[in-house]
Design a protein around this motif. Structure first.
Motif, mmCIF file in Angstrom:
data_model
loop_
_atom_site.group_PDB
_atom_site.id
_atom_site.type_symbol
_atom_site.label_atom_id
_atom_site.label_comp_id
_atom_site.label_asym_id
_atom_site.label_seq_id
_atom_site.Cartn_x
_atom_site.Cartn_y
_atom_site.Cartn_z
ATOM 1 N N SER A 90 0.823 -1.202 0.000
ATOM 2 C CA SER A 90 0.000 0.000 0.000
ATOM 3 C C SER A 90 0.860 1.256 0.000
ATOM 4 O O SER A 90 0.345 2.357 -0.157
ATOM 5 N N GLY A 126 -0.330 -4.981 4.401
ATOM 6 C CA GLY A 126 -1.234 -5.432 5.459
ATOM 7 C C GLY A 126 -1.857 -4.251 6.174
ATOM 8 O O GLY A 126 -2.035 -3.186 5.618
ATOM 9 N N LYS A 127 -2.171 -4.443 7.422
ATOM 10 C CA LYS A 127 -2.768 -3.369 8.219
ATOM 11 C C LYS A 127 -1.704 -2.789 9.134
ATOM 12 O O LYS A 127 -1.488 -3.277 10.240
ATOM 13 N N GLY A 128 -1.016 -1.771 8.641
ATOM 14 C CA GLY A 128 -0.012 -1.079 9.442
ATOM 15 C C GLY A 128 1.341 -1.765 9.512
ATOM 16 O O GLY A 128 2.197 -1.364 10.283
#
Length: 146
Positions: free
Chosen positions: A60, A116-118
């Motif tokens: 991301s 991923g998430k963070g």
């Protein structure tokens, strides 16, 4: 889908590289001219480095900064997923063109990928004068190619 993604990638890479050219021109000084009005070439290679994502994750964010810097800054970001911009999926690649490398002779750079998430991973002290491609594989194993 893939053609439109590649078109967007091309536009982003060209925009980033063009921003570097504009910034270089803005800093142009006639004392840097060689013969016949050409720009002075100090022999420092222009830097383009390709990052290949074979990690199994979607990135991301991709960041690149000189290794001598300690903090990641907004100007170091090449790709960010904020609902308007793109991501770099597994099996895809992007070519980065840091705009200050040739002007300042910066040889060692760090790359950070957000996924991923963070989650994030950093690859440090990349000798961009001797590396053209970085392949980020499973478990974030990194291989370099010239």
């Amino acid at each position: 889908m893939k053609k439109s993604f590649l078109a967007v990638m091309l536009v982003v890479v060209l925009t980033v590289c063009l921003a570097g050219v504009v910034a270089s021109y803005a800093e142009y000084d006639s004392s840097d001219e060689g013969e016949a009005g050409s720009f002075y070439d100090d022999g420092t290679p222009e830097v383009y480095i390709t990052v290949v994502n074979n990690s199994g994750w979607t990135f991301s964010g991709i960041w690149m900064r000189p290794s001598s810097n300690n903090l990641w800054q907004a100007r170091d970001r090449f790709i960010v997923s904020d609902g308007r911009n793109m991501t770099l999926g597994n099996g895809e690649y992007v070519t980065l063109c840091p705009n200050s490398a040739s002007r300042h002779g910066v040889r060692f750079w760090d790359i950070r990928v957000d996924y991923g998430k963070g989650k994030r991973r950093e690859i440090r002290n990349i000798d961009v004068f001797n590396v053209d491609e970085i392949d980020i594989g499973r478990n974030f194993r990194v291989s370099y190619q010239r």
